[in-house]
Design a protein around this motif. Structure first.
Motif, PDB file in Angstrom:
ATOM      1  N   ALA A 258       0.834  -1.212   0.000  1.00  0.00           N
ATOM      2  CA  ALA A 258       0.000   0.000   0.000  1.00  0.00           C
ATOM      3  C   ALA A 258       0.866   1.259   0.000  1.00  0.00           C
ATOM      4  N   ALA A 259       1.906   1.273   0.839  1.00  0.00           N
ATOM      5  CA  ALA A 259       2.793   2.439   0.888  1.00  0.00           C
ATOM      6  C   ALA A 259       3.511   2.628  -0.440  1.00  0.00           C
ATOM      7  N   SER A 260       3.990   1.541  -1.015  1.00  0.00           N
ATOM      8  CA  SER A 260       4.692   1.623  -2.302  1.00  0.00           C
ATOM      9  C   SER A 260       3.765   2.114  -3.395  1.00  0.00           C
ATOM     10  N   SER A 261       2.540   1.632  -3.390  1.00  0.00           N
ATOM     11  CA  SER A 261       1.581   2.041  -4.423  1.00  0.00           C
ATOM     12  C   SER A 261       1.310   3.537  -4.363  1.00  0.00           C
ATOM     13  N   GLY A 262       1.106   4.050  -3.152  1.00  0.00           N
ATOM     14  CA  GLY A 262       0.879   5.488  -3.012  1.00  0.00           C
ATOM     15  C   GLY A 262       2.080   6.298  -3.456  1.00  0.00           C
TER      16      GLY A 262
END
Length: 114
Positions: free
Chosen positions: A37-41
């Motif tokens: 999730a952090a990487s996607s954002g």
């Protein structure tokens, strides 16, 4: 960590998001789902910044190329989001991160040898 990942990304010519997720997992700061999730954002914001820069200097692909790319991003983003949220365990996402890192390493080695 941000400076280190930024420097590494600049050295190899990739966005830092490919390094962020694995780093979060390896350092124990997040499990696979949170790291994804952090990487996607992060990747979304980086990509939007790059798109704005390309628009400013008018280096966008023409309409015939741009529309399939936009469709691929939307479809792939939704599929990945659903798979991450409902389909994959945190362990499976960590394994996927590992495969992605190996693929990036292989591509970099291929570029360096060429």
């Amino acid at each position: 960590m941000g400076g280190t990942l930024g420097a590494l990304a600049g050295l190899v010519g990739l966005g830092g998001g490919v390094f962020l997720g694995p780093a979060l997992v390896l350092l124990g700061w997040a499990d696979g789902k949170r790291a994804a999730a952090a990487s996607s954002g992060f990747i979304l914001l980086n990509s939007l910044a790059g798109l704005v820069a390309h628009v400013q200097v008018r280096h966008l692909p023409e309409g015939q190329v741009l529309l399939p790319l936009v469709a691929a991003v939307l479809i792939g983003g939704q599929a990945g989001s659903l798979a991450g949220a409902r389909g994959f365990s945190a362990r499976r996402l960590e394994q996927i991160f590992g495969v992605l890192v190996l693929a990036v390493a292989g591509q970099l080695a291929y570029r360096a040898a060429a």
